[in-house]
Design a protein around this motif. Structure first.
Motif: not given
Length: 595
Positions: A283-297
């Motif tokens: 979850a740290f990788g797939v949400v906090i990292t991947i989704m956090g990065a994607m939504t903020k560029g």
């Protein structure tokens, strides 16, 4: 050196008392004193899928790098990522997968894992993160638990041969035509996709999957995005169970996108370059990292396929990373490696830590040794998508050191006693949460789902927690990890924080062990600094060090020096294995030193 450390411990204890005393004084002036908080965010929730979010990010951030894989020498912009994800999505559908089918992602941090997750989301499929350390029987369990139809994996990683493991549990693969596996043991499995340069019997090469669909089939992917509902499952996370088989938590597009947005907001990720030390399947990788990065560029930088502190440090320098993502144990190793290498790390704005409780001493080391400007914590569970409490921008040191942060936007939280009644602010109890982050449920396990999520939609976390009136909280410990010694309730975290400030200790973890007279006793496993003789670090020596600083019943009766700690791939300490190790020592007659 010793006096300096003791002064640090004393100052920390004094600060902690002052901080929470002032918070409690605020609480008593409020008309409602029960531990309940609903934090309404300023930015509304969005009704959006991962696929549509990727389209928005590609349109907004275009040629900004989305991900850099240092160990593979690969780079993707947000625009090229969308194109590749659509190629993969079209390829998976051409293999015969249909909307809602499960795609297993069984790999360390390789580009094909990332593309597999994005492609599955664009195709309306459900990605399933499988621990890359899993062996045959564990993978067999995952395949059947969630009816995986296709699995994507590397050929090998270190000593692990993924293709051979799959052939071992499913011999029919070797005699099957690619994409047409027929197995009585795994009736749903149809396709095995391997990232390899070689053609392997019964398996499809990952690069061939990317080229499987024609141009018109790729173009259809963008047209089906409105057919995928945000409420539908997008990912299944296997919980890191300590006993029995792991549970399969199903999470939705709505969970992922919104938690990613609000994590990205709190961590101010816009335009940052993130050194990704955590595994993407977690979850740290797939949400906090991947989704956090994607939504903020933001740009994700993968230093290595598996965690390597040396590779992380070089990636920070070479890729000019401004943000670090890691678990506490990863930061311990990163700090110790930097003390040896002394690399010019440049300006690191933020270190985000989660997955386990962080000690004050480690935060101090991250600031001083790595030169990090701000340390921020995130706290949550797989069952709550990822983050439910998180540091606020501008939080001063005392808050960061003594809490897991402030309740996340659009989440409701309460702390209850054993009877389910709310306790007053500042009092410990079990944390319960409710809101958009709640998982859909445990796949195929209605009983466990109803045990965790009540009819009133409150999710029980199992964490002993203190909630303050201003929305900040802190973990006292896991309810199951609480040590009851002669009637005294002891939470390991307090002792671990104390031990981690010891000048000879790098890292400490505390467990409860059986005792005939007191019920349980306190046992500390410690990793010592180089040059410290383990034989000299006895329970008697620790008792002398602790006198006047720690209540006598909290001082570990058993002290066991170790070279390393058993961890999950996501970096969590497996305390049940420490209990097993203690029992084995006792059984072999090699008792730990006793005070």
């Amino acid at each position: 050196m010793l006096n300096g450390k003791l002064q640090t411990v004393s100052r920390f204890a004094l600060r902690q008392k002052c901080v929470f005393k002032s918070i409690r004084s605020i609480s008593t002036s409020l008309p409602v004193l029960i531990s309940h908080k609903h934090h309404v965010g300023k930015e509304p929730l969005v009704y959006r899928t991962i696929g549509s979010q990727l389209e928005l990010s590609a349109a907004e951030f275009g040629n900004t790098e989305a991900i850099v894989s240092c160990h593979e020498g690969k780079r993707y912009t947000f625009k090229s990522l969308l194109e590749e994800a659509d190629g993969l999505a079209a390829g998976l559908l051409k293999l015969g997968l249909q909307r809602g089918d499960a795609v297993g992602l069984w790999a360390p941090n390789y580009m094909h894992w990332y593309l597999g997750m994005m492609g599955a989301a664009r195709a309306g499929l459900t990605s399933v993160g499988i621990n890359p350390a899993f062996q045959g029987p564990e993978v067999a369990y995952c395949l059947n638990k969630v009816n995986i139809k296709a699995i994507i994996a590397p050929e090998t990683f270190k000593s692990q041969n993924y293709y051979e493991i799959l052939r071992g549990i499913c011999p029919e693969i070797a005699g099957a035509e690619s994409g047409k596996i027929r197995s009585e043991k795994f009736p749903h499995l149809q396709s095995v996709i391997i990232d390899s340069n070689d053609g392997l019997k019964g398996a499809l090469r990952f690069d061939d999957l990317l080229d499987l669909a024609n141009k018109s089939e790729r173009e259809k992917i963008s047209k089906i995005q409105n057919e995928v509902l945000p409420e539908s499952p997008c990912n299944i996370q296997f919980t890191s169970g300590t006993t029995g088989n792991p549970k399969a938590a199903a999470l939705s597009h709505y969970n992922f996108v919104n938690n990613g947005i609000h994590v990205g907001n709190r961590n101010e990720l816009a335009g940052e370059r993130i050194c990704v030390q955590v595994p993407m399947f977690h979850a740290f990788g797939v949400v906090i990292t991947i989704m956090g990065a994607m939504t903020k560029g933001a740009t994700m930088v993968l230093p290595a396929a598996g965690f390597s502190p040396k590779d992380s440090l070089h990636a920070i320098v070479n890729e000019k990373c401004s943000v670090l993502h890691g678990t506490p144990t990863m930061y311990v190793d990163l700090v110790n490696t930097q003390r040896k290498l002394k690399l010019p790390l440049g300006k690191i704005k933020k270190a985000i830590t989660g997955g386990a409780i962080v000690s004050p001493q480690l935060i101090k080391d991250v600031r001083e040794v790595l030169g990090v400007e701000s340390v921020r914590s995130v706290y949550g569970l797989t069952e709550t998508t990822a983050v439910i409490f998180q540091s606020l921008p501008g939080d001063h040191d005392d808050i960061v050191l003594n809490s897991v942060g402030h309740i996340q936007d659009h989440i409701e939280a309460k702390v209850v006693d054993a009877e389910g009644k709310c306790v007053p602010y500042g009092q410990p109890g079990e944390l319960c949460v409710r809101g958009y982050v709640t998982m859909l449920g445990y796949h195929g396990d209605e009983e466990k789902t109803t045990e965790t999520i009540g009819k009133d939609k409150w999710l029980r976390t199992g964490d002993q927690f203190i909630l303050e009136a201003n929305g900040y909280g802190r973990i006292v410990g896991r309810l199951k990890e609480m040590i009851i010694r002669g009637g005294e309730n002891i939470f390991p975290k307090e002792i671990e924080d104390f031990l981690n400030a010891h000048p000879q200790i790098i890292e400490a973890h505390v467990i409860g062990v059986p005792d005939e007279r007191l019920g349980e006793e306190v046992c500390a496993f410690v990793r010592l600094n180089e040059g410290v003789d383990p034989a000299s670090f006895t329970a008697e020596a620790l008792k002398a060090y602790s006198k006047g600083k720690l209540a006598h019943f909290k001082i570990p009766r058993f002290v066991i020096p170790v070279d390393s700690f058993p961890k999950t791939t996501s970096g969590k300490i497996q305390k049940f294995k420490l209990v097993q190790a203690f029992k084995e020592r006792q059984g072999q007659g090699r008792n730990a030193a006793r005070a």
